[in-house]
Design a protein around this motif. Structure first.
Motif, PDB file in Angstrom:
ATOM      1  N   ASP A   1     -34.635 -35.827   0.888  1.00 23.87           N
ATOM      2  CA  ASP A   1     -34.566 -37.191   0.333  1.00 23.87           C
ATOM      3  C   ASP A   1     -35.656 -37.408  -0.705  1.00 23.87           C
ATOM      4  N   ASP A   2     -36.848 -36.879  -0.411  1.00 21.09           N
ATOM      5  CA  ASP A   2     -37.975 -37.091  -1.312  1.00 21.09           C
ATOM      6  C   ASP A   2     -37.821 -36.261  -2.593  1.00 21.09           C
ATOM      7  N   LEU A   3     -37.263 -35.062  -2.440  1.00 14.38           N
ATOM      8  CA  LEU A   3     -37.046 -34.204  -3.605  1.00 14.38           C
ATOM      9  C   LEU A   3     -35.901 -34.721  -4.468  1.00 14.38           C
ATOM     10  N   PHE A   4     -34.856 -35.186  -3.818  1.00 13.56           N
ATOM     11  CA  PHE A   4     -33.629 -35.572  -4.523  1.00 13.56           C
ATOM     12  C   PHE A   4     -33.194 -36.975  -4.127  1.00 13.56           C
ATOM     13  N   PRO A   5     -33.932 -37.998  -4.593  1.00  8.33           N
ATOM     14  CA  PRO A   5     -33.563 -39.367  -4.213  1.00  8.33           C
ATOM     15  C   PRO A   5     -32.166 -39.759  -4.724  1.00  8.33           C
ATOM     16  N   ALA A   6     -31.680 -39.066  -5.742  1.00  7.34           N
ATOM     17  CA  ALA A   6     -30.355 -39.383  -6.278  1.00  7.34           C
ATOM     18  C   ALA A   6     -29.236 -38.749  -5.474  1.00  7.34           C
ATOM     19  N   GLY A   7     -29.605 -37.946  -4.499  1.00  6.88           N
ATOM     20  CA  GLY A   7     -28.566 -37.383  -3.637  1.00  6.88           C
ATOM     21  C   GLY A   7     -28.675 -35.883  -3.496  1.00  6.88           C
ATOM     22  N   HIS A   8     -28.164 -35.359  -2.381  1.00  2.10           N
ATOM     23  CA  HIS A   8     -28.190 -33.922  -2.138  1.00  2.10           C
ATOM     24  C   HIS A   8     -27.128 -33.558  -1.120  1.00  2.10           C
ATOM     25  N   ALA A   9     -26.696 -32.302  -1.181  1.00  2.06           N
ATOM     26  CA  ALA A   9     -25.723 -31.791  -0.210  1.00  2.06           C
ATOM     27  C   ALA A   9     -26.154 -30.378   0.137  1.00  2.06           C
ATOM     28  N   VAL A  10     -27.050 -30.284   1.107  1.00  2.00           N
ATOM     29  CA  VAL A  10     -27.577 -28.984   1.514  1.00  2.00           C
ATOM     30  C   VAL A  10     -27.127 -28.721   2.934  1.00  2.00           C
ATOM     31  N   ARG A  11     -26.405 -27.623   3.121  1.00  2.00           N
ATOM     32  CA  ARG A  11     -25.940 -27.300   4.472  1.00  2.00           C
ATOM     33  C   ARG A  11     -26.852 -26.227   5.061  1.00  2.00           C
TER      34      ARG A  11
ATOM     35  N   GLY B   1     -28.894 -30.289  -5.024  1.00  4.79           N
ATOM     36  CA  GLY B   1     -29.525 -31.603  -5.058  1.00  4.79           C
ATOM     37  C   GLY B   1     -29.401 -32.133  -6.467  1.00  4.79           C
ATOM     38  N   ARG B   2     -29.420 -33.438  -6.590  1.00  6.20           N
ATOM     39  CA  ARG B   2     -29.282 -34.003  -7.929  1.00  6.20           C
ATOM     40  C   ARG B   2     -30.639 -34.426  -8.453  1.00  6.20           C
ATOM     41  N   ALA B   3     -31.030 -33.828  -9.574  1.00  2.64           N
ATOM     42  CA  ALA B   3     -32.269 -34.220 -10.251  1.00  2.64           C
ATOM     43  C   ALA B   3     -31.902 -34.938 -11.540  1.00  2.64           C
ATOM     44  N   ALA B   4     -32.903 -35.505 -12.203  1.00  8.06           N
ATOM     45  CA  ALA B   4     -32.653 -36.275 -13.421  1.00  8.06           C
ATOM     46  C   ALA B   4     -31.927 -35.448 -14.469  1.00  8.06           C
ATOM     47  N   ARG B   5     -32.266 -34.150 -14.561  1.00  6.38           N
ATOM     48  CA  ARG B   5     -31.650 -33.319 -15.588  1.00  6.38           C
ATOM     49  C   ARG B   5     -30.382 -32.628 -15.113  1.00  6.38           C
ATOM     50  N   GLY B   6     -29.951 -32.947 -13.910  1.00  5.39           N
ATOM     51  CA  GLY B   6     -28.692 -32.356 -13.457  1.00  5.39           C
ATOM     52  C   GLY B   6     -28.806 -31.740 -12.077  1.00  5.39           C
TER      53      GLY B   6
ATOM     54  N   PRO C   1     -23.674 -21.385 -14.247  1.00  2.71           N
ATOM     55  CA  PRO C   1     -24.567 -20.826 -15.274  1.00  2.71           C
ATOM     56  C   PRO C   1     -25.666 -21.808 -15.666  1.00  2.71           C
ATOM     57  N   GLY C   2     -26.893 -21.312 -15.686  1.00  2.00           N
ATOM     58  CA  GLY C   2     -28.008 -22.121 -16.146  1.00  2.00           C
ATOM     59  C   GLY C   2     -28.567 -23.089 -15.129  1.00  2.00           C
ATOM     60  N   ARG C   3     -27.914 -23.227 -13.984  1.00  2.00           N
ATOM     61  CA  ARG C   3     -28.399 -24.216 -13.010  1.00  2.00           C
ATOM     62  C   ARG C   3     -29.733 -23.769 -12.430  1.00  2.00           C
ATOM     63  N   PRO C   4     -30.754 -24.651 -12.444  1.00  2.00           N
ATOM     64  CA  PRO C   4     -32.040 -24.261 -11.840  1.00  2.00           C
ATOM     65  C   PRO C   4     -31.901 -24.065 -10.330  1.00  2.00           C
ATOM     66  N   VAL C   5     -32.790 -23.263  -9.792  1.00  2.00           N
ATOM     67  CA  VAL C   5     -32.756 -22.956  -8.366  1.00  2.00           C
ATOM     68  C   VAL C   5     -34.077 -23.371  -7.727  1.00  2.00           C
TER      69      VAL C   5
ATOM     70  N   ALA D   1     -46.303 -36.446  -2.690  1.00  2.00           N
ATOM     71  CA  ALA D   1     -45.268 -37.435  -2.987  1.00  2.00           C
ATOM     72  C   ALA D   1     -45.651 -38.192  -4.265  1.00  2.00           C
ATOM     73  N   PRO D   2     -44.715 -38.594  -5.112  1.00  2.00           N
ATOM     74  CA  PRO D   2     -43.277 -38.377  -4.948  1.00  2.00           C
ATOM     75  C   PRO D   2     -42.869 -36.973  -5.404  1.00  2.00           C
ATOM     76  N   LEU D   3     -42.202 -36.226  -4.522  1.00  2.00           N
ATOM     77  CA  LEU D   3     -41.856 -34.843  -4.800  1.00  2.00           C
ATOM     78  C   LEU D   3     -40.869 -34.717  -5.949  1.00  2.00           C
ATOM     79  N   ALA D   4     -40.010 -35.725  -6.105  1.00  2.00           N
ATOM     80  CA  ALA D   4     -39.011 -35.656  -7.172  1.00  2.00           C
ATOM     81  C   ALA D   4     -39.681 -35.504  -8.535  1.00  2.00           C
ATOM     82  N   ALA D   5     -40.793 -36.222  -8.732  1.00  2.00           N
ATOM     83  CA  ALA D   5     -41.513 -36.151 -10.009  1.00  2.00           C
ATOM     84  C   ALA D   5     -42.100 -34.759 -10.218  1.00  2.00           C
ATOM     85  N   ALA D   6     -42.662 -34.195  -9.152  1.00  2.00           N
ATOM     86  CA  ALA D   6     -43.245 -32.850  -9.253  1.00  2.00           C
ATOM     87  C   ALA D   6     -42.162 -31.839  -9.594  1.00  2.00           C
ATOM     88  N   LEU D   7     -40.986 -32.012  -8.980  1.00  2.00           N
ATOM     89  CA  LEU D   7     -39.878 -31.103  -9.240  1.00  2.00           C
ATOM     90  C   LEU D   7     -39.421 -31.223 -10.686  1.00  2.00           C
ATOM     91  N   GLU D   8     -39.274 -32.459 -11.168  1.00  2.00           N
ATOM     92  CA  GLU D   8     -38.844 -32.662 -12.558  1.00  2.00           C
ATOM     93  C   GLU D   8     -39.816 -31.995 -13.518  1.00  2.00           C
TER      94      GLU D   8
END
Lengths: 236, 105, 303
Positions: free
Chosen positions: A8-18, A28-33, A66-70, A190-197
């Protein structure tokens, strides 16, 4: 921080991790995709099955996105220690995983590793340290092995190791050591999303850890020695 | 580690010696010897680093014996020792000198 | 620990020092060492522990020729701290691999004899191994073959066991052992019932060259002989395992199939039988040529 809280903290816009056994996979959804997420949780040991599953997920991302960050989430107690895993060639499965991560990087996928819990030994090597950058959460632990185990193997008394490790990033267990050695680029808060971006925004480059270790004073020789052998200005 | 440095008179070898040579290995009961040009025309030099303390007199005796028996003036011997016996030390010094001086032939 | 089998041959690879192995594998007189012992690039961390250092920190690296072609090569001295990789040792290897990208030799040879990370340098050792791993993958990805030779007394374990399998190819002697956690570590952490490290036969069936060859973890199986390793190095110097989707997908399939076929095998003998070996117990006593003839018809995985 639980896994759902972390995601949730990494991807406040949503995620689907099984989660399949010890292996995490999804997006997970980040600002850039979309960001591919792959990794381990709860300090799981990595055996041949998990190594294969992780490699398979990385290959799937390369093939289908293709090109998706990991983002590699690393929380592992290290390799599974069993005769069966050795018999089957666990080192080969982990080598394959490392090569798959290298493929992803070369195919233009930015690979960021985040140590969320433990990163021990072979697990740290094949999943974490092969990324473009390795970061860690506060409280995360990176280690080769426990000090008592090291004392047994090296025959150096535990008290001596403990005394020497105080203030020595080479021996002291813990995150701070790996930050000083240049292996961990930074500790995320925190906020982890910013660090990830921010991490995703940085372009990939050559392995800069020896330079980082020199700058931070943790490894004063690695860069220079590599330079003297290589005859060039920096490591590849 | 205990360190010992010594310069000793020795006879001069006919050969001048070539590239630095290392023999032996730093393992328990063993030692490595690096030999290169050094010392002076009538003296050889020894630098010993050993993990076993308190045997300075034994080292001195071994090195003096070696320098007296062999023509090694103009050679510098550097040693990393991990508890080798005098016999093994002497063997390695002789191996090192022979390989270093023999390189020209 | 010495293996079961025939007596040690005259030009044994296993018994040779690190430098002697390089001299035996490379073209005569061609080896030019870089940052050699006279430069005294020793470990400050060992010195801080009051432990003896080695002038070359346990690894010889440099350039040479192999069958007339220019190569870069490194050889670890297993007798020094079990071939453990510390900061300086690892940086010599990483620097050599970086040099490969610049100088573009025909191949890089890694003569590995190591237990993995040098525990006396713990964290720095782990990071060093990871830099070597990145360096091997970078060279491989840029089309410079990296060939691992495994036949020393300490085998190739720990993170370096992973590095070996990041290389384009691996040649092993029966005496060589390759794995991740060695027999002593398994016994110490999981108990003697899991793996009896004193059972030489079991150790060689689990980690040894013949098993690794049959399993597909090693590309060549040679006798414990300097000339045999030289010949294998020459043959494998042209090997390529591109870091591309097609190659890695195929290898993924091979690894998945191995797990499916042998994941429940009780021991190596069961795996060999499943591969079509008629008499698993007899394999230990065969020399390399006899062994290769004997298993020529088996369903051994080849890369």
């Amino acid at each position: 921080m639980t896994l759902p809280e972390l995601l949730d903290d990494l991807f406040p816009a949503g995620h689907a991790v099984r989660r399949e056994g010890d292996v995490l996979a999804g997006t997970g959804r980040a600002a850039r995709g979309e960001v591919a997420v792959v990794g381990t949780a709860d300090g799981a040991e990595i055996g041949v099955e998990a190594a294969l599953a992780l490699a398979g997920e990385v290959l799937r991302v390369v093939r289908e996105a293709p090109g998706r960050p990991v983002l590699a989430l690393v929380d592992t107690a290290g390799q599974r220690m069993s005769r069966r895993d050795e018999l089957l060639g666990l080192n080969g499965y982990l080598g394959h995983l490392a090569a798959c991560v290298e493929l992803a990087r070369r195919a233009g996928h930015r690979v960021i590793a985040l140590v969320t819990g433990q990163a021990v030994s072979a697990g740290a090597l094949a999943l974490g340290f092969v990324a473009d950058e390795v970061h860690a959460l506060e409280g995360a632990r990176v280690a080769v092995m426990s000090l008592p185990a090291m004392a047994r193997v090296t025959k150096i008394p535990l008290e001596r190791l403990e005394a020497l490790s105080r203030g020595s990033p080479v021996l002291a267990p813990g995150l701070e050591s790996y930050v000083r050695l240049g292996a961990i680029a930074s500790v995320w808060r925190a906020p982890l999303a910013a660090a990830l971006e921010a991490a995703l925004a940085r372009p990939a480059g050559p392995d800069a850890r020896a330079a980082l270790g020199a700058e931070r004073g943790g490894r004063t020789l690695a860069r220079e020695v590599a330079r003297r052998v290589g005859g060039g200005t920096d490591a590849g | 580690m205990e360190r010992l440095e010594l310069e000793l008179p020795s006879a001069r070898s006919a050969a001048a010696g070539g590239a630095p040579v290392v023999v032996g290995v730093v393992a328990s009961g063993n030692l490595e010897v690096l030999v290169e040009r050094g010392g002076t025309p009538d003296r050889c030099r020894f630098e010993v680093s050993t993990s076993v303390h308190g045997f300075g007199a034994v080292w001195r005796a071994v090195l003096e014996d070696f320098a007296a028996r062999r023509a090694v003036a103009g050679l510098a011997f550097s040693v990393n020792d991990a508890g080798a016996t005098p016999a093994v030390v002497t063997l390695r010094l002789e191996q090192a000198a022979e390989e270093f001086l023999g390189a020209e032939r | 620990m010495s293996p079961p089998g025939p007596p040690v041959p005259r030009r044994s690879y296993r018994e040779a020092s690190a430098r002697r192995r390089l001299l035996g594998v490379l073209d005569p007189g061609s080896f030019e060492e870089r940052l050699g012992p006279a430069e005294r690039a020793t470990s400050p961390h060992l010195a801080a522990l009051g432990q003896p250092v080695a002038f070359d920190d346990g690894v010889a690296v440099g350039a040479g020729a192999l069958g007339g072609r220019r190569v870069l090569a490194a050889s670890q001295e297993g007798a020094f701290l079990g071939g453990g990789v510390g900061e300086v040792h690892g940086a010599k290897l990483a620097g050599l691999l970086a040099a490969a990208l610049r100088e573009r030799p025909e191949a890089v040879l890694l003569l590995l004899d190591t237990g993995g990370v040098r525990l006396q340098e713990a964290n720095a050792g782990l990071v060093a191994v990871s830099e070597v791993m990145r360096g091997v993958l970078a060279a491989r990805a840029e089309g410079i073959p990296v060939v691992a030779l495994v036949g020393g007394g300490w085998g190739c374990f720990g993170g370096m066991g992973i590095v070996a399998r990041c290389c384009d190819a691996v040649a092993m002697s029966e005496e060589g052992r390759l794995g991740l956690s060695g027999p002593d570590v398994i016994e110490e952490t999981k108990g003697v019932e899991e793996l009896d490290a004193s059972d030489r036969g079991l150790v060689w069936r689990t980690y040894g060259g013949k098993h690794r060859y049959l399993l597909g973890e090693a590309d060549r199986l040679v006798d414990d002989d300097l000339d045999a390793f030289r010949a294998a190095a020459i043959a494998l110097a042209g090997a390529r395992r591109p870091v591309d989707l097609a190659t890695l997908s195929r290898e993924h399939h091979v690894l998945a199939a191995r797990l499916a076929a042998h994941g429940a095998a009780a021991d190596a003998a069961a795996i060999w039988t499943a591969l079509g070996v008629a008499d698993p117990d007899a394999l230990a006593l065969l020399d390399a040529d006899e062994f290769l003839r004997d298993v020529a018809g088996t369903r051994r995985e080849a890369r």
